[in-house]
Scaffold this motif. Structure first.
Motif, PDB file in Angstrom:
ATOM      1  N   LEU A  59     -29.284-111.804  80.653  1.00  0.00           N
ATOM      2  CA  LEU A  59     -28.607-112.941  80.032  1.00  0.00           C
ATOM      3  C   LEU A  59     -29.399-113.465  78.840  1.00  0.00           C
ATOM      4  O   LEU A  59     -28.813-113.912  77.849  1.00  0.00           O
ATOM      5  N   ALA A  60     -30.721-113.409  78.927  1.00  0.00           N
ATOM      6  CA  ALA A  60     -31.550-113.862  77.804  1.00  0.00           C
ATOM      7  C   ALA A  60     -31.255-113.039  76.557  1.00  0.00           C
ATOM      8  O   ALA A  60     -31.190-113.570  75.437  1.00  0.00           O
ATOM      9  N   ALA A  61     -31.069-111.737  76.726  1.00  0.00           N
ATOM     10  CA  ALA A  61     -30.747-110.877  75.580  1.00  0.00           C
ATOM     11  C   ALA A  61     -29.375-111.212  75.016  1.00  0.00           C
ATOM     12  O   ALA A  61     -29.183-111.265  73.792  1.00  0.00           O
ATOM     13  N   LEU A  62     -28.419-111.469  75.903  1.00  0.00           N
ATOM     14  CA  LEU A  62     -27.058-111.790  75.445  1.00  0.00           C
ATOM     15  C   LEU A  62     -26.992-113.125  74.720  1.00  0.00           C
ATOM     16  O   LEU A  62     -26.187-113.296  73.800  1.00  0.00           O
ATOM     17  N   LEU A  63     -27.824-114.060  75.119  1.00  0.00           N
ATOM     18  CA  LEU A  63     -27.755-115.417  74.580  1.00  0.00           C
ATOM     19  C   LEU A  63     -28.948-115.741  73.688  1.00  0.00           C
ATOM     20  O   LEU A  63     -29.207-116.913  73.391  1.00  0.00           O
ATOM     21  N   ASP A 110     -31.343-116.019  70.249  1.00  0.00           N
ATOM     22  CA  ASP A 110     -31.034-116.529  68.907  1.00  0.00           C
ATOM     23  C   ASP A 110     -30.400-115.440  68.055  1.00  0.00           C
ATOM     24  O   ASP A 110     -29.428-115.687  67.331  1.00  0.00           O
ATOM     25  N   GLU A 111     -30.953-114.232  68.140  1.00  0.00           N
ATOM     26  CA  GLU A 111     -30.419-113.134  67.331  1.00  0.00           C
ATOM     27  C   GLU A 111     -28.973-112.836  67.700  1.00  0.00           C
ATOM     28  O   GLU A 111     -28.108-112.656  66.830  1.00  0.00           O
ATOM     29  N   ALA A 112     -28.698-112.777  69.017  1.00  0.00           N
ATOM     30  CA  ALA A 112     -27.334-112.484  69.462  1.00  0.00           C
ATOM     31  C   ALA A 112     -26.382-113.620  69.107  1.00  0.00           C
ATOM     32  O   ALA A 112     -25.229-113.380  68.721  1.00  0.00           O
ATOM     33  N   SER A 113     -26.848-114.850  69.205  1.00  0.00           N
ATOM     34  CA  SER A 113     -25.994-115.998  68.881  1.00  0.00           C
ATOM     35  C   SER A 113     -25.641-116.010  67.404  1.00  0.00           C
ATOM     36  O   SER A 113     -24.491-116.274  67.025  1.00  0.00           O
ATOM     37  N   VAL A 114     -26.619-115.744  66.556  1.00  0.00           N
ATOM     38  CA  VAL A 114     -26.348-115.681  65.116  1.00  0.00           C
ATOM     39  C   VAL A 114     -25.375-114.545  64.812  1.00  0.00           C
ATOM     40  O   VAL A 114     -24.445-114.697  63.999  1.00  0.00           O
ATOM     41  N   ALA A 115     -25.556-113.405  65.459  1.00  0.00           N
ATOM     42  CA  ALA A 115     -24.653-112.277  65.238  1.00  0.00           C
ATOM     43  C   ALA A 115     -23.223-112.639  65.598  1.00  0.00           C
ATOM     44  O   ALA A 115     -22.269-112.232  64.915  1.00  0.00           O
ATOM     45  N   ARG A 116     -23.044-113.429  66.661  1.00  0.00           N
ATOM     46  CA  ARG A 116     -21.687-113.822  67.038  1.00  0.00           C
ATOM     47  C   ARG A 116     -21.100-114.852  66.074  1.00  0.00           C
ATOM     48  O   ARG A 116     -19.887-114.898  65.868  1.00  0.00           O
ATOM     49  N   MET A 117     -21.942-115.677  65.476  1.00  0.00           N
ATOM     50  CA  MET A 117     -21.454-116.578  64.429  1.00  0.00           C
ATOM     51  C   MET A 117     -20.946-115.768  63.240  1.00  0.00           C
ATOM     52  O   MET A 117     -19.873-116.055  62.683  1.00  0.00           O
ATOM     53  N   LEU A 130     -17.770-116.353  72.924  1.00  0.00           N
ATOM     54  CA  LEU A 130     -17.964-114.902  72.894  1.00  0.00           C
ATOM     55  C   LEU A 130     -19.189-114.500  73.720  1.00  0.00           C
ATOM     56  O   LEU A 130     -19.168-113.484  74.430  1.00  0.00           O
ATOM     57  N   GLY A 131     -20.248-115.287  73.640  1.00  0.00           N
ATOM     58  CA  GLY A 131     -21.432-115.002  74.448  1.00  0.00           C
ATOM     59  C   GLY A 131     -21.186-115.225  75.927  1.00  0.00           C
ATOM     60  O   GLY A 131     -21.640-114.446  76.764  1.00  0.00           O
ATOM     61  N   LEU A 132     -20.447-116.278  76.243  1.00  0.00           N
ATOM     62  CA  LEU A 132     -20.147-116.553  77.652  1.00  0.00           C
ATOM     63  C   LEU A 132     -19.285-115.446  78.250  1.00  0.00           C
ATOM     64  O   LEU A 132     -19.429-115.114  79.431  1.00  0.00           O
ATOM     65  N   ARG A 133     -18.402-114.888  77.458  1.00  0.00           N
ATOM     66  CA  ARG A 133     -17.569-113.793  77.959  1.00  0.00           C
ATOM     67  C   ARG A 133     -18.449-112.631  78.428  1.00  0.00           C
ATOM     68  O   ARG A 133     -18.220-112.063  79.508  1.00  0.00           O
ATOM     69  N   GLU A 134     -19.460-112.301  77.657  1.00  0.00           N
ATOM     70  CA  GLU A 134     -20.361-111.225  78.056  1.00  0.00           C
ATOM     71  C   GLU A 134     -21.224-111.633  79.249  1.00  0.00           C
ATOM     72  O   GLU A 134     -21.474-110.831  80.155  1.00  0.00           O
ATOM     73  N   GLN A 145     -25.296-131.683  72.117  1.00  0.00           N
ATOM     74  CA  GLN A 145     -26.712-131.406  72.346  1.00  0.00           C
ATOM     75  C   GLN A 145     -27.048-131.400  73.837  1.00  0.00           C
ATOM     76  O   GLN A 145     -27.912-130.637  74.283  1.00  0.00           O
ATOM     77  N   LEU A 146     -26.360-132.248  74.610  1.00  0.00           N
ATOM     78  CA  LEU A 146     -26.558-132.230  76.055  1.00  0.00           C
ATOM     79  C   LEU A 146     -26.174-130.868  76.641  1.00  0.00           C
ATOM     80  O   LEU A 146     -26.832-130.368  77.560  1.00  0.00           O
ATOM     81  N   GLU A 147     -25.119-130.278  76.121  1.00  0.00           N
ATOM     82  CA  GLU A 147     -24.723-128.944  76.570  1.00  0.00           C
ATOM     83  C   GLU A 147     -25.806-127.923  76.258  1.00  0.00           C
ATOM     84  O   GLU A 147     -26.093-127.042  77.086  1.00  0.00           O
ATOM     85  N   TRP A 148     -26.405-128.022  75.088  1.00  0.00           N
ATOM     86  CA  TRP A 148     -27.458-127.073  74.720  1.00  0.00           C
ATOM     87  C   TRP A 148     -28.637-127.148  75.685  1.00  0.00           C
ATOM     88  O   TRP A 148     -29.295-126.148  75.965  1.00  0.00           O
ATOM     89  N   LEU A 149     -28.909-128.373  76.184  1.00  0.00           N
ATOM     90  CA  LEU A 149     -30.035-128.579  77.088  1.00  0.00           C
ATOM     91  C   LEU A 149     -29.718-128.172  78.523  1.00  0.00           C
ATOM     92  O   LEU A 149     -30.629-127.880  79.297  1.00  0.00           O
ATOM     93  N   SER A 150     -28.449-128.165  78.888  1.00  0.00           N
ATOM     94  CA  SER A 150     -28.064-127.985  80.288  1.00  0.00           C
ATOM     95  C   SER A 150     -27.495-126.609  80.607  1.00  0.00           C
ATOM     96  O   SER A 150     -27.872-125.989  81.611  1.00  0.00           O
ATOM     97  N   LEU A 151     -26.567-126.127  79.779  1.00  0.00           N
ATOM     98  CA  LEU A 151     -25.832-124.920  80.149  1.00  0.00           C
ATOM     99  C   LEU A 151     -26.684-123.645  80.137  1.00  0.00           C
ATOM    100  O   LEU A 151     -26.598-122.850  81.086  1.00  0.00           O
ATOM    101  N   PRO A 152     -27.510-123.397  79.105  1.00  0.00           N
ATOM    102  CA  PRO A 152     -28.296-122.152  79.128  1.00  0.00           C
ATOM    103  C   PRO A 152     -29.195-122.006  80.347  1.00  0.00           C
ATOM    104  O   PRO A 152     -29.196-120.941  80.985  1.00  0.00           O
ATOM    105  N   PRO A 153     -29.961-123.039  80.739  1.00  0.00           N
ATOM    106  CA  PRO A 153     -30.766-122.848  81.950  1.00  0.00           C
ATOM    107  C   PRO A 153     -29.922-122.667  83.202  1.00  0.00           C
ATOM    108  O   PRO A 153     -30.332-121.967  84.133  1.00  0.00           O
ATOM    109  N   MET A 154     -28.738-123.265  83.253  1.00  0.00           N
ATOM    110  CA  MET A 154     -27.866-123.057  84.404  1.00  0.00           C
ATOM    111  C   MET A 154     -27.424-121.600  84.497  1.00  0.00           C
ATOM    112  O   MET A 154     -27.357-121.025  85.592  1.00  0.00           O
TER     113      MET A 154
END
Length: 455
Positions: A20-24, A26-33, A118-122, A323-332
């Motif tokens: 999941l770290a690879a899918l989410l 920074d590099e993968a997130s920018v690529a999906r943008m 798109l990242g969540l789908r993967e 910003q709350l989502e950024w702090l909460s969802l990835p670690p979940m």
């Protein structure tokens, strides 16, 4: 220690998730943008809204753009978001002819939210695969131990006989429901975000909804009823799924922890007795994998409140919920992923000591048969008298250290004889007092087979 244990080189094996770290990342997130921007350009040229040459150049960015992440980080520090700095880098590479058509009619949140989806789908594909692996392993374990008699426990006390197979089926059944919920939430979650600056798509005139639908098709996403810039319920639903699934896995782990206690000793996490060792007590093999699953679930439950707080957003674009989502969802996501990974380990490698289970059953001296005996005597003696007799017999059996069946047989003999009744006392064994355990196990295993057969 890192701010999040899952990102630590030391603690990542416990609470992190490399896949999941690879899918989410920074590099993968920018690529999906960039993928979202390219898809938007393609559909807009198909609809005649931007020049074909510009769309070709923008679309090519998916293959030939290498972001400067350090510069993007500086942009995030300046703007609070990565998209503005990213657009600057993309436009610089595009040149003056194509650059003005990049990001046409979109807003920053459209790009970030769609890239997130798109990242969540993967990520959900990874989580579902692991969940199904746990389902398969537990189904096999339940079937293998459908006849392994053990003490059923309520309030941590021995209550009635059960089988280890039924206990495992009890771990499995909630996971089948979590899989069903995952199937149900996907169409609500995996939708495009495209609403423009204030959710009206005004910059595209009458073509806004057509572009939205075309962008969704291009990316293989659904179309929402409305842009969801401040309608974050589907992300909260996902967070609830992550917490709930982790919690059900932790219920299994909590049971395993209790069953591994020295005084119980009915299971071990693995045949590897060196795992979970102590630095000073060589006899110990701590249930460390189960402990990790429980800790992850409790952490997820705490983070869930952040996702629920993030539902409270202002007007058409909010100030802090994002910003709350950024702090909460990835670690979940990481915690649920690690819980599934560890639970698969447990389900595949759990060592069951059937002999110890039987010994613990026999150590009760038949006290777990009290309810069954009470019901059996209710027929010839009436419910009230049967209850009185069994209660008195339990007290005598405990005091004298004798088997309950033997004590009750003596105490009830005269009354049964006067009623012209008799009981086959030899039938009152724990193995004969399992109710519909077999049928219930079968129902769960049939449901598990349907889930795996449909995927």
């Amino acid at each position: 220690m890192s701010f999040f244990a899952g990102d630590s080189r030391l603690y990542a094996p416990l609470f992190g998730d490399a896949d999941l770290a690879a899918l989410l990342s920074d590099e993968a997130s920018v690529a999906r943008m960039v993928q979202t921007e390219a898809a938007l350009a393609r559909v807009q040229t198909q609809l005649g809204l931007i020049p074909a040459g510009a769309a070709e150049a923008i679309s090519a960015l998916e293959e030939n753009f290498a972001p400067d992440l350090d510069a993007l980080a500086a942009g995030v520090a300046h703007d609070g978001l990565p998209v503005i700095a990213l657009l600057g880098q993309l436009r610089q590479q595009l040149g003056p002819e194509a650059a003005p058509w990049l990001h046409w009619g979109a807003t920053t949140q459209d790009i970030l939210d769609t890239a997130l989806v798109l990242g969540l789908r993967e990520a959900l594909e990874v989580l579902e695969g692991r969940l199904l692996g746990v389902v398969r392993a537990l189904a096999a374990l339940a079937d293998r131990h459908r006849h392994t008699v053990m003490a059923g426990r309520t309030h941590s006390q021995q209550a009635l006989p059960t089988t280890f197979g039924l206990k495992v089926a009890g771990w499995l059944a909630p996971l089948l429901r979590w899989h069903e919920r995952l199937t149900q939430l996907r169409p609500r979650l995996l939708v495009v975000q495209f609403g423009g600056a204030a959710g009206t798509l005004a910059s595209l005139g009458t073509a806004g909804l057509e572009v939205q639908a075309a962008l969704a098709r291009e990316l293989g996403l659904g179309v929402p009823l409305l842009p969801w810039h401040t309608g974050r319920d589907t992300l909260a639903e996902l967070a609830g799924w992550l917490s709930g699934c982790s919690g059900s896995l932790a219920k299994m782990s909590q049971d395993i922890i209790l069953l591994t206690q020295t005084e119980v000793g009915e299971v071990r996490e693995s045949a590897d007795t060196s795992r979970g060792g102590s630095s000073t007590m060589p006899q110990k093999s701590n249930p460390v994998i189960s402990e990790l699953v429980v800790a992850a679930a409790r952490s997820c439950a705490g983070l869930l409140s952040g996702m629920h707080h993030a539902l409270i957003q202002e007007h058409e674009r909010a100030t802090h919920g994002w910003q709350l989502e950024w702090l909460s969802l990835p670690p979940m996501l990481a915690l649920c992923g690690s819980s599934l990974r560890h639970s698969l380990d447990l389900a595949r490698n759990l060592v069951v000591d059937a002999a110890r289970m039987e010994a613990n059953v026999q150590a009760s001296g038949g006290l777990m048969l009290a309810e069954t005996l009470s019901f059996a005597l209710s027929g010839p003696l009436g419910r009230a008298r049967a209850g009185q007799l069994v209660k008195a017999a339990v007290q005598t059996a405990v005091k004298e250290g004798r088997p309950l069946v033997a004590v009750l047989r003596e105490m009830s003999a005269a009354e049964l004889q006067s009623e012209g009744q008799s009981l086959n006392w030899d039938n009152f064994t724990e193995a004969n007092t399992l109710g519909t355990s077999e049928e219930m196990i079968d129902r769960v295993l049939e449901a598990a087979a349907r889930v795996n057969g449909a995927t």
